[in-house]
Design a protein around this motif. Structure first.
Motif, PDB file in Angstrom:
ATOM      1  N   SER A   1     -16.024  -6.461  12.386  1.00 59.01           N
ATOM      2  CA  SER A   1     -15.211  -5.243  12.528  1.00 59.01           C
ATOM      3  C   SER A   1     -13.777  -5.569  12.921  1.00 59.01           C
ATOM      4  O   SER A   1     -12.819  -5.027  12.360  1.00 59.01           O
ATOM      5  N   LYS A   2     -13.629  -6.452  13.907  1.00 58.70           N
ATOM      6  CA  LYS A   2     -12.299  -6.810  14.393  1.00 58.70           C
ATOM      7  C   LYS A   2     -11.474  -7.454  13.283  1.00 58.70           C
ATOM      8  O   LYS A   2     -10.279  -7.149  13.121  1.00 58.70           O
ATOM      9  N   GLU A   3     -12.097  -8.326  12.519  1.00 55.56           N
ATOM     10  CA  GLU A   3     -11.374  -9.023  11.450  1.00 55.56           C
ATOM     11  C   GLU A   3     -10.951  -8.050  10.344  1.00 55.56           C
ATOM     12  O   GLU A   3      -9.832  -8.137   9.833  1.00 55.56           O
ATOM     13  N   TYR A   4     -11.831  -7.122   9.991  1.00 55.12           N
ATOM     14  CA  TYR A   4     -11.464  -6.109   9.007  1.00 55.12           C
ATOM     15  C   TYR A   4     -10.274  -5.297   9.511  1.00 55.12           C
ATOM     16  O   TYR A   4      -9.328  -5.019   8.761  1.00 55.12           O
ATOM     17  N   PHE A   5     -10.346  -4.887  10.776  1.00 50.72           N
ATOM     18  CA  PHE A   5      -9.246  -4.079  11.320  1.00 50.72           C
ATOM     19  C   PHE A   5      -7.939  -4.861  11.308  1.00 50.72           C
ATOM     20  O   PHE A   5      -6.881  -4.315  10.966  1.00 50.72           O
ATOM     21  N   ASN A   6      -7.988  -6.128  11.689  1.00 49.46           N
ATOM     22  CA  ASN A   6      -6.762  -6.933  11.726  1.00 49.46           C
ATOM     23  C   ASN A   6      -6.123  -7.045  10.347  1.00 49.46           C
ATOM     24  O   ASN A   6      -4.902  -6.954  10.209  1.00 49.46           O
ATOM     25  N   VAL A   7      -6.949  -7.248   9.305  1.00 49.93           N
ATOM     26  CA  VAL A   7      -6.414  -7.295   7.941  1.00 49.93           C
ATOM     27  C   VAL A   7      -5.746  -5.966   7.593  1.00 49.93           C
ATOM     28  O   VAL A   7      -4.636  -5.922   7.050  1.00 49.93           O
ATOM     29  N   PHE A   8      -6.423  -4.863   7.926  1.00 44.79           N
ATOM     30  CA  PHE A   8      -5.879  -3.529   7.660  1.00 44.79           C
ATOM     31  C   PHE A   8      -4.552  -3.312   8.383  1.00 44.79           C
ATOM     32  O   PHE A   8      -3.551  -2.911   7.781  1.00 44.79           O
ATOM     33  N   TYR A   9      -4.522  -3.605   9.686  1.00 43.84           N
ATOM     34  CA  TYR A   9      -3.360  -3.231  10.509  1.00 43.84           C
ATOM     35  C   TYR A   9      -2.159  -4.152  10.278  1.00 43.84           C
ATOM     36  O   TYR A   9      -1.034  -3.795  10.612  1.00 43.84           O
ATOM     37  N   GLN A  10      -2.400  -5.318   9.709  1.00 43.13           N
ATOM     38  CA  GLN A  10      -1.284  -6.186   9.332  1.00 43.13           C
ATOM     39  C   GLN A  10      -0.533  -5.634   8.123  1.00 43.13           C
ATOM     40  O   GLN A  10       0.645  -5.934   7.921  1.00 43.13           O
ATOM     41  N   LYS A  11      -1.219  -4.831   7.317  1.00 41.68           N
ATOM     42  CA  LYS A  11      -0.625  -4.336   6.072  1.00 41.68           C
ATOM     43  C   LYS A  11      -0.325  -2.846   6.088  1.00 41.68           C
ATOM     44  O   LYS A  11       0.370  -2.350   5.205  1.00 41.68           O
ATOM     45  N   SER A  12      -0.861  -2.118   7.061  1.00 43.29           N
ATOM     46  CA  SER A  12      -0.772  -0.664   7.005  1.00 43.29           C
ATOM     47  C   SER A  12      -0.528  -0.071   8.385  1.00 43.29           C
ATOM     48  O   SER A  12      -0.848  -0.683   9.412  1.00 43.29           O
ATOM     49  N   ALA A  13       0.030   1.139   8.399  1.00 44.77           N
ATOM     50  CA  ALA A  13       0.074   1.925   9.625  1.00 44.77           C
ATOM     51  C   ALA A  13      -1.330   2.460   9.908  1.00 44.77           C
ATOM     52  O   ALA A  13      -2.206   2.445   9.040  1.00 44.77           O
ATOM     53  N   ALA A  14      -1.530   2.957  11.132  1.00 47.70           N
ATOM     54  CA  ALA A  14      -2.855   3.468  11.505  1.00 47.70           C
ATOM     55  C   ALA A  14      -3.273   4.646  10.630  1.00 47.70           C
ATOM     56  O   ALA A  14      -4.447   4.825  10.316  1.00 47.70           O
ATOM     57  N   VAL A  15      -2.290   5.469  10.234  1.00 52.64           N
ATOM     58  CA  VAL A  15      -2.563   6.635   9.395  1.00 52.64           C
ATOM     59  C   VAL A  15      -2.287   6.289   7.934  1.00 52.64           C
ATOM     60  O   VAL A  15      -1.289   5.646   7.621  1.00 52.64           O
ATOM     61  N   PHE A  16      -3.162   6.709   7.050  1.00 50.67           N
ATOM     62  CA  PHE A  16      -3.009   6.392   5.632  1.00 50.67           C
ATOM     63  C   PHE A  16      -3.635   7.499   4.787  1.00 50.67           C
ATOM     64  O   PHE A  16      -4.367   8.364   5.288  1.00 50.67           O
ATOM     65  N   VAL A  17      -3.335   7.461   3.494  1.00 51.87           N
ATOM     66  CA  VAL A  17      -3.940   8.386   2.534  1.00 51.87           C
ATOM     67  C   VAL A  17      -4.944   7.603   1.693  1.00 51.87           C
ATOM     68  O   VAL A  17      -4.550   6.671   0.981  1.00 51.87           O
ATOM     69  N   PRO A  18      -6.226   7.916   1.766  1.00 50.55           N
ATOM     70  CA  PRO A  18      -7.221   7.180   0.975  1.00 50.55           C
ATOM     71  C   PRO A  18      -6.922   7.299  -0.520  1.00 50.55           C
ATOM     72  O   PRO A  18      -6.532   8.365  -1.000  1.00 50.55           O
ATOM     73  N   GLU A  19      -7.112   6.199  -1.221  1.00 49.91           N
ATOM     74  CA  GLU A  19      -6.917   6.217  -2.667  1.00 49.91           C
ATOM     75  C   GLU A  19      -7.934   7.129  -3.338  1.00 49.91           C
ATOM     76  O   GLU A  19      -7.643   7.797  -4.323  1.00 49.91           O
ATOM     77  N   ASN A  20      -9.138   7.156  -2.784  1.00 47.62           N
ATOM     78  CA  ASN A  20     -10.198   8.013  -3.311  1.00 47.62           C
ATOM     79  C   ASN A  20     -10.772   8.821  -2.154  1.00 47.62           C
ATOM     80  O   ASN A  20     -11.697   8.384  -1.473  1.00 47.62           O
ATOM     81  N   SER A  21     -10.194   9.984  -1.920  1.00 45.91           N
ATOM     82  CA  SER A  21     -10.612  10.788  -0.768  1.00 45.91           C
ATOM     83  C   SER A  21     -12.048  11.291  -0.926  1.00 45.91           C
ATOM     84  O   SER A  21     -12.777  11.433   0.055  1.00 45.91           O
ATOM     85  N   PHE A  22     -12.472  11.532  -2.181  1.00 41.33           N
ATOM     86  CA  PHE A  22     -13.855  11.966  -2.414  1.00 41.33           C
ATOM     87  C   PHE A  22     -14.833  10.894  -1.949  1.00 41.33           C
ATOM     88  O   PHE A  22     -15.850  11.183  -1.329  1.00 41.33           O
ATOM     89  N   SER A  23     -14.525   9.626  -2.262  1.00 41.35           N
ATOM     90  CA  SER A  23     -15.400   8.525  -1.867  1.00 41.35           C
ATOM     91  C   SER A  23     -15.483   8.415  -0.352  1.00 41.35           C
ATOM     92  O   SER A  23     -16.568   8.258   0.211  1.00 41.35           O
ATOM     93  N   MET A  24     -14.329   8.516   0.324  1.00 37.20           N
ATOM     94  CA  MET A  24     -14.339   8.407   1.788  1.00 37.20           C
ATOM     95  C   MET A  24     -15.162   9.532   2.404  1.00 37.20           C
ATOM     96  O   MET A  24     -15.994   9.295   3.305  1.00 37.20           O
ATOM     97  N   GLU A  25     -14.946  10.744   1.944  1.00 34.85           N
ATOM     98  CA  GLU A  25     -15.709  11.873   2.478  1.00 34.85           C
ATOM     99  C   GLU A  25     -17.198  11.681   2.231  1.00 34.85           C
ATOM    100  O   GLU A  25     -18.031  11.923   3.115  1.00 34.85           O
TER     101      GLU A  25
END
Length: 281
Positions: A108-132
């Motif tokens: 979990s920590k490693e996934y988050f670190n990859v995410f937060y190095q490239k993105s702000a905490a808030v984002f728009v999902p590319e596929n909002s239907f999939s996330m929901e």
């Protein structure tokens, strides 16, 4: 969809206590749910050993995280490490309707670190239907608490994290034709002696620009790419031929056997001889 989500109830909250085996082996759900808020009371926490993903189905709200303020609306999401001080709240006039999951375990920590190095905490999902859909499936699965709940939940969390990284960390820019041409050239000539100066002259591009465009295309530097191709070829030769280490080193384009040994051990954590013995046995 769960029974609770089909009713007019304002919320459903499911809290889990995973076994030691699950904690050691899987991504696991700590808490998940759906809520349509009726007030603007803030949630404030820190030092919580958890990661939180929230998807906004409707309404507006705000997040304070890592010294930054974000406003959120329908169709947006946030992903945070709850060990850091944070707070979030729904707006009073247009309350949030959200899905969420608190999770931990595995990488979990490693996934988050990859995410937060490239993105702000808030984002728009590319596929909002999939996330929901994934979040609703997590809720339904943990509400039912079947025998395979832990394994299936771990798979769903991986799917959710994969969608998030694809939305935020993979460049959607078109890959420049020059970078594609360089990659094709390296694929055919990686065993030769290659220098940045040579590539720069061959493709009419400065060394700096060449390196930058290639890394944008492949995610690694030119020489990391060449080394990966050489090590991959060496592994094939070690497994399926009787060539000596010295012969393999030369065939793969390494300047000498000593350098090959260092690079191979760095990549595989063992010598070429040990690799050959392990795979042949």
């Amino acid at each position: 969809m769960t029974k609770n989500l089909q009713t007019e109830e304002r919320s459903v909250r499911i809290i889990n206590t995973p076994s030691d085996e699950v904690r050691k082996s899987f991504f696991y759900v700590q808490e998940t749910g759906y809520i349509k808020l009726g007030d603007s009371k803030a949630t404030q926490r820190e030092n919580l050993n958890s990661f939180l993903i929230v998807f906004v189905l409707g309404g507006t709200g705000s997040l304070e995280y890592d010294g930054r303020h974000y406003n959120l609306r329908e169709g947006q999401a946030f992903f945070i490490d709850c060990s850091k001080k944070h707070s979030y709240r729904s707006s009073k006039d247009n309350p949030w309707e959200i899905l969420w999951v608190h999770f931990n375990g595995a990488t979990s920590k490693e996934y988050f670190n990859v995410f937060y190095q490239k993105s702000a905490a808030v984002f728009v999902p590319e596929n909002s239907f999939s996330m929901e859909n994934i979040l609703r499936n997590i809720i339904e699965l943990n509400d039912a608490a079947t025998a395979n709940c832990a394994i299936r939940s771990s798979l769903l969390i991986v799917s959710l994290l994969t969608d998030i990284l694809e939305s935020t960390c993979i460049s959607k820019e078109a890959v420049p034709e020059t970078a594609k041409a360089v990659k094709r050239y390296l694929n055919s000539n990686f065993t030769d002696k290659i220098t940045l100066e040579q590539l720069s002259a061959q493709f009419f591009m400065s060394k700096y620009h060449l390196e930058r465009e290639f890394k944008k295309c492949c995610g690694i530097t030119i020489f990391e790419y060449i080394n990966t191709k050489r090590i991959t070829l060496a592994k094939r030769l070690l497994r399926f031929t009787d060539k000596t280490i010295d012969e393999i080193s030369a065939a793969c384009g390494f300047s000498d056997q000593s350098y090959f040994n260092r690079q191979f051990k760095k990549a595989e954590g063992m010598t070429g001889t040990a690799f050959r013995k392990m795979w042949r046995n």
